[in-house]
Design a protein around this motif. Structure first.
Motif, PDB file in Angstrom:
ATOM      1  N   SER A  17       0.837  -1.207   0.000  1.00 26.54           N
ATOM      2  CA  SER A  17       0.000   0.000   0.000  1.00 26.54           C
ATOM      3  C   SER A  17       0.868   1.252   0.000  1.00 26.54           C
ATOM      4  CB  SER A  17      -0.909   0.022   1.228  1.00 26.54           C
ATOM      5  OG  SER A  17      -1.800  -1.069   1.237  1.00 26.54           O
ATOM      6  N   LEU A  18       0.309   2.311  -0.556  1.00 22.48           N
ATOM      7  CA  LEU A  18       0.924   3.630  -0.505  1.00 22.48           C
ATOM      8  C   LEU A  18      -0.172   4.655  -0.307  1.00 22.48           C
ATOM      9  CD1 LEU A  18       3.530   3.879  -3.446  1.00 22.48           C
ATOM     10  CD2 LEU A  18       4.011   4.015  -0.987  1.00 22.48           C
ATOM     11  N   ARG A  19       0.186   5.792   0.265  1.00 18.72           N
ATOM     12  CA  ARG A  19      -0.765   6.886   0.381  1.00 18.72           C
ATOM     13  C   ARG A  19      -0.155   8.150  -0.197  1.00 18.72           C
ATOM     14  NH1 ARG A  19      -3.563   9.539   5.751  1.00 18.72           N
ATOM     15  NH2 ARG A  19      -1.485  10.469   5.978  1.00 18.72           N
ATOM     16  N   LEU A  20      -0.880   8.762  -1.097  1.00 21.94           N
ATOM     17  CA  LEU A  20      -0.487  10.045  -1.639  1.00 21.94           C
ATOM     18  C   LEU A  20      -1.272  11.144  -0.938  1.00 21.94           C
ATOM     19  CD1 LEU A  20      -0.519   9.232  -5.484  1.00 21.94           C
ATOM     20  CD2 LEU A  20       1.314   8.876  -3.816  1.00 21.94           C
ATOM     21  N   SER A  21      -0.610  12.279  -0.762  1.00 24.80           N
ATOM     22  CA  SER A  21      -1.254  13.438  -0.148  1.00 24.80           C
ATOM     23  C   SER A  21      -1.154  14.630  -1.070  1.00 24.80           C
ATOM     24  CB  SER A  21      -0.592  13.782   1.188  1.00 24.80           C
ATOM     25  OG  SER A  21      -0.672  12.706   2.094  1.00 24.80           O
ATOM     26  N   CYS A  22      -2.163  15.458  -1.033  1.00 20.33           N
ATOM     27  CA  CYS A  22      -2.191  16.665  -1.858  1.00 20.33           C
ATOM     28  C   CYS A  22      -2.701  17.806  -0.984  1.00 20.33           C
ATOM     29  CB  CYS A  22      -3.106  16.451  -3.052  1.00 20.33           C
ATOM     30  SG  CYS A  22      -3.366  17.917  -4.085  1.00 20.33           S
ATOM     31  N   VAL A  23      -1.816  18.741  -0.689  1.00 18.69           N
ATOM     32  CA  VAL A  23      -2.206  19.907   0.107  1.00 18.69           C
ATOM     33  C   VAL A  23      -2.690  20.994  -0.836  1.00 18.69           C
ATOM     34  CG1 VAL A  23      -1.442  21.654   1.727  1.00 18.69           C
ATOM     35  CG2 VAL A  23      -0.568  19.320   1.918  1.00 18.69           C
ATOM     36  N   VAL A  24      -3.906  21.446  -0.589  1.00 15.64           N
ATOM     37  CA  VAL A  24      -4.522  22.489  -1.416  1.00 15.64           C
ATOM     38  C   VAL A  24      -4.494  23.792  -0.639  1.00 15.64           C
ATOM     39  CG1 VAL A  24      -6.570  23.168  -2.716  1.00 15.64           C
ATOM     40  CG2 VAL A  24      -6.043  20.725  -2.403  1.00 15.64           C
ATOM     41  N   SER A  25      -3.934  24.825  -1.205  1.00 13.56           N
ATOM     42  CA  SER A  25      -3.846  26.098  -0.500  1.00 13.56           C
ATOM     43  C   SER A  25      -4.118  27.256  -1.451  1.00 13.56           C
ATOM     44  CB  SER A  25      -2.469  26.257   0.151  1.00 13.56           C
ATOM     45  OG  SER A  25      -1.461  26.286  -0.845  1.00 13.56           O
ATOM     46  N   GLY A  26      -4.494  28.380  -0.839  1.00  7.05           N
ATOM     47  CA  GLY A  26      -4.697  29.606  -1.613  1.00  7.05           C
ATOM     48  C   GLY A  26      -5.988  29.601  -2.402  1.00  7.05           C
ATOM     49  N   GLY A  27      -6.361  30.748  -2.888  1.00  2.95           N
ATOM     50  CA  GLY A  27      -7.518  30.890  -3.763  1.00  2.95           C
ATOM     51  C   GLY A  27      -8.817  30.504  -3.095  1.00  2.95           C
ATOM     52  N   THR A  28      -9.800  30.199  -3.905  1.00  2.58           N
ATOM     53  CA  THR A  28     -11.116  29.851  -3.400  1.00  2.58           C
ATOM     54  C   THR A  28     -11.270  28.335  -3.287  1.00  2.58           C
ATOM     55  OG1 THR A  28     -11.977  29.850  -5.648  1.00  2.58           O
ATOM     56  CG2 THR A  28     -12.155  31.915  -4.413  1.00  2.58           C
ATOM     57  N   TYR A  29     -12.270  27.938  -2.537  1.00  4.09           N
ATOM     58  CA  TYR A  29     -12.537  26.505  -2.347  1.00  4.09           C
ATOM     59  C   TYR A  29     -12.882  25.874  -3.695  1.00  4.09           C
ATOM     60  CZ  TYR A  29     -14.839  22.260  -0.705  1.00  4.09           C
ATOM     61  OH  TYR A  29     -15.201  20.962  -0.504  1.00  4.09           O
ATOM     62  N   GLN A  30     -12.275  24.746  -3.942  1.00  2.25           N
ATOM     63  CA  GLN A  30     -12.521  24.025  -5.184  1.00  2.25           C
ATOM     64  C   GLN A  30     -13.470  22.863  -4.905  1.00  2.25           C
ATOM     65  OE1 GLN A  30     -11.266  25.183  -8.197  1.00  2.25           O
ATOM     66  NE2 GLN A  30     -10.820  26.896  -6.808  1.00  2.25           N
ATOM     67  N   ALA A  31     -14.574  22.823  -5.629  1.00  4.39           N
ATOM     68  CA  ALA A  31     -15.636  21.870  -5.333  1.00  4.39           C
ATOM     69  C   ALA A  31     -15.375  20.472  -5.862  1.00  4.39           C
ATOM     70  CB  ALA A  31     -16.961  22.389  -5.892  1.00  4.39           C
TER      71      ALA A  31
END
Length: 125
Positions: A17-31
């Protein structure tokens, strides 16, 4: 401006198993958030897409093995990948965009305006 930073990935044996992470920052909320993958010479394909209501669509090839989740407090999108197989080998990308992006099935994710850098996942024995 929305920025996505991806971490995780690596080289593993089949079944791991592996886990990828994606940190979302800045701007407006993406739906809509998604994970895509791409192998050399091929078009980038959607692995999983999730809208703000947590309605999720997985590619048939990963159903039952991959799980997407979103920590809205910390704005992190995860991709848990279990029972990895050699044909999962690819460069994986996180993407974010407006609500309709989850449903437009655009070629190679063209409706997603924001992308993280890719991370390589290699599965081999």
């Amino acid at each position: 401006q929305v920025q996505l930073v991806v971490s995780g990935g690596g080289s593993v044996h089949p079944g791991v198993s592996l886990r990828l992470s994606c940190v979302v920052s800045g701007g407006t909320y993406q739906a809509c958030v998604a994970w895509f993958r791409q192998t050399p010479g091929n078009v980038r394909e959607a692995v999983v897409e999730m809208d703000k209501y947590e309605r999720i669509r997985y590619a048939d090839s990963v159903k039952g093995r991959f799980t997407i989740s979103r920590d809205n407090n910390r704005e992190i999108v995860y991709l848990q990948m279990d029972s990895l197989q050699p044909n999962d080998t690819a460069k994986y990308y996180c993407a974010a965009g407006p609500y309709f992006a989850c449903y437009s099935r655009s070629q190679a994710g063209a409706d997603y305006p924001f992308w993280g850098q890719g991370t390589q996942v290699t599965v081999s024995s």
